[in-house]
Design an enzyme around this catalytic site. Structure first.
Site, PDB file in Angstrom:
ATOM      1  N   HIS A   7       0.889  -1.040  -0.041  1.00 48.05           N
ATOM      2  CA  HIS A   7      -0.015  -0.113   0.031  1.00 48.05           C
ATOM      3  C   HIS A   7       0.980   1.233   0.026  1.00 48.05           C
ATOM      4  CE1 HIS A   7      -2.430  -3.008   2.314  1.00 48.05           C
ATOM      5  NE2 HIS A   7      -3.636  -2.154   1.783  1.00 48.05           N
TER       6      HIS A   7
ATOM      7  N   ASP B 104       2.184   2.014   3.318  1.00 44.16           N
ATOM      8  CA  ASP B 104       2.984   1.230   3.953  1.00 44.16           C
ATOM      9  C   ASP B 104       4.743   1.502   3.816  1.00 44.16           C
ATOM     10  OD1 ASP B 104       1.043  -0.548   4.348  1.00 44.16           O
ATOM     11  OD2 ASP B 104       1.299  -1.874   2.490  1.00 44.16           O
TER      12      ASP B 104
END
Ligand code: XUL
Ligand code: CO
Length: 437
Positions: free
Chosen positions: A101, A104
C-alpha cells in the site's frame, strides 16, 4: 545498511528430510509441475503491510514487534531503513513478488503535496533496488482506510473532498505501480460500506463507488497500464455492511456498472470464510464468471470470528482451491500473495522467515498433490460423467432455439419422462480426495 536479518542466509531447498527450519522442504523453485516450474506456477508475493509495517497491535494491547524501523525517528529515514530490510528479506526468502500500500512504504506529510513527495522519493528508491534484485511487483494499492479522514468511507464518503483525496492517492499509486512494472492494481474497499442506514444514502454511495471505478479504468487506459485491475471482496471488518461482500456481490455490482470485463477479483481465503463461504467456493464462482484475478493466501481460525490473517498451513484447506485454479490453467497474471501476519508473540526476526517458509512449502506440497489429482482425472471424470446427459438428446433439446416451456411440457407427457434420483456419492469422492492429502 540492512542488518536486522543478518543472522539469516538465503533460504534454499533442502528437501523433506531436512531438519533445518530455515530451509524449504517442498518449494523447489525450478521443479517442473504441470508443465511449468513451481516458481512460475505459484507466483508468491510477500506483503509489505503485515510483514514490515504492522507492529503487533491488537484491540487490547500495543506494539510487540519493536523493529528498528519502528522507533521514533525521522519518518522518512525510518521508511528508508524499512525498505532496506524489506529488500534483504525479499532477496533471502525469494518470493518472486511483493505487494504494497502507498502508506506502508512512505509516511504521510502535513498535506497531500508533502505526502506525495515522500511517496515518490521512496518509489525512486524501490525502482533502483528492483534493478539489482530479482523480486517483482505483483500489485500496488492505496490505503484509503487507516487515516481518520476515511472513517466514513473513501469513494463512498458523504464528503466529495474525501472522494477527491482518495482519487489523488490512487492516481499516484497507479502511476507508481506502472512505473515499477506491477502485474496488477488492487482496490480493496476498506471502509466502502456503512455502519447504520440512519445516516446513509446507499443509492448515492453505490453510484459514487461506480464513478470511482470508471475513473480508475479510464486512467488505466490513459497511461497504458497493461496489468489487471482487481477488486478484493470482504464481507465486514471494518464496516458492518461492506458493498463488496463476496465474489457474487462484487460481480453483480460490476455488471450493473458495466465494468465486468475491466475488473477482476482478488480473492482472499479469510475474507471468503468470513462471508460464510469456503475459499474454493469463492474461487470457483470467480472462475465460472471469468473473473479470477489473483489470490490473497492466508487462513482464519474456526474458533475466532474475525480476520486473523494467519499463514496457510494445511493441504486440506488448499487442495480444492488449487485443484480448481490449476485445472483451469493457473493463476495467470495474478499470484499468491501472503496477506498474512505472524502472531504478535512471534517477535524474533526468524519468525517472519518461518511463517513464509511454511506458507510456501504448504503451497508447494499442495501443488504436487494437485498435479496427481489432475493427471489421474478421477474427480474430473466423475463430474464429466455426472453431467454427460447435457450433451445428449434431452440436454441439447432444452437448448435448441425453438424449444419453449410448452414444448418441454409436451415432451414430458409424450415420452413419459420420470427422472430417477441418482447418488451424488459425496463420501466416495471424499475418500478419493483423501488419497491425495
Ligand atoms: C484487508 C486486506 C487488505 C487488502 C489490500 O483485510 O486484505 O490488506 O488485501 O488493501
Ligand atoms: Co487482502
Amino acid at each position: 545498511m540492512s542488518d536486522y536479518f543478518k543472522n539469516i542466509n538465503e533460504i534454499i531447498y533442502e528437501g523433506p528430510d531436512s531438519d533445518n527450519p530455515l530451509s524449504f522442504k517442498y518449494y523447489d523453485e525450478n521443479r517442473q509441475v504441470l508443465g511449468k516450474t513451481m516458481k512460475e506456477n505459484l507466483r508468491f508475493a510477500t506483503c509489505y503491510w503485515h510483514t514490515f509495517t504492522w507492529p503487533g497491535l491488537d484491540p487490547f494491547g500495543g506494539a510487540t514487534f519493536e523493529r528498528p524501523w519502528m522507533s521514533s525517528g525521522d519518518p522518512l529515514k525510518m521508511a528508508e531503513m524499512k525498505l532496506d530490510e524489506a529488500f534483504d528479506f525479499f532477496n533471502k526468502i525469494k518470493t518472486s513478488f511483493f505487494c504494497f500500500h502507498d502508506r506502508d512504504i512512505s509516511p504521510e506529510g502535513s498535506n497531500y503535496k508533502e505526502t506525495q513527495k515522500n511517496f515518490l522519493y521512496i518509489i525512486d528508491l524501490i525502482q533502483s533496488k528492483m534493478e539489482t534484485s530479482k523480486v517483482k511487483l505483483l500489485w500496488g494499492t492505496a490505503n484509503a482506510f487507516s487515516h481518520k479522514r476515511y472513517m466514513s468511507g473513501a469513494s463512498t464518503n458523504p464528503d466529495p473532498e474525501v472522494f477527491a483525496y482518495k482519487a489523488a492517492q490512487v492516481k499516484d499509486c497507479m502511476d507508481a505501480t506502472k512505473r515499477l512494472g506491477g502485474s496488477n492494481y488492487v482496490l480493496w474497499g476498506g471502509r466502502e460500506g456503512y455502519e447504520t442506514i440512519l445516516n446513509t444514502n446507499m443509492g448515492l454511495e453505490i453510484d459514487n463507488l461506480k464513478r470511482f471505478l470508471e475513473l480508475v479504468v479510464d486512467y488505466k487506459y490513459k497511461i497504458g497500464f497493461d496489468g489487471q485491475i482487481l477488486l478484493e471482496p470482504k464481507p465486514h471488518e471494518p464496516t458492518k455492511h461492506q458493498y463488496d461482500f463476496d465474489s457474487a456481490s462484487c460481480l453483480a455490482f460490476l455488471r450493473k456498472a458495466g465494468l465486468e470485463n475491466e475488473i477482476k477479483l482478488n480473492i482472499e481465503a479469510n475474507h471468503a470464510t468470513l462471508s460464510g463461504h469456503s475459499f474454493e467456493h469463492e474461487i470457483v464462482y470467480a472462475i465460472a464468471n471469468n473473473a479470477l484475478g489473483s489470490l490473497d493466501i492466508n487462513r482464519g481460525d474456526t474458533l475466532l470470528g474475525w480476520d486473523t490473517d494467519q499463514f496457510p498451513n494445511s493441504v486440506l484447506e488448499l487442495i480444492l482451491p488449487f485443484y480448481h485454479i490449476f485445472s483451469n490453467g493457473g493463476i495467470g497474471k495474478g499470484g499468491l500473495n501472503f496477506d498474512a501476519k505472524i502472531r504478535r508473540q512471534s517477535i524474533d526476526p526468524e519468525d517472519l522467515f518461518y511463517a513464509h517458509i511454511g506458507g510456501m512449502d504448504i503451497c508447494a506440497k499442495t501443488l504436487l498433490a494437485v498435479e496427481k489429482m489432475i493427471n489421474d482425472k478421477k474427480l474430473s471424470d466423475y463430474v464429466t460423467k455426472r453431467y454427460e446427459d447435457w450433451q445428449k438428446d434431452l440436454g441439447n433439446y432444452i437448448y435448441n432455439k425453438g424449444t419453449t416451456l410448452e414444448s418441454i411440457h409436451q415432451k414430458v407427457l409424450d415420452e413419459n419422462i420420470e427422472p430417477k434420483p441418482r447418488s451424488g456419492n459425496q463420501e466416495y469422492l471424499e475418500n478419493i480426495l483423501n488419497k491425495y492429502l
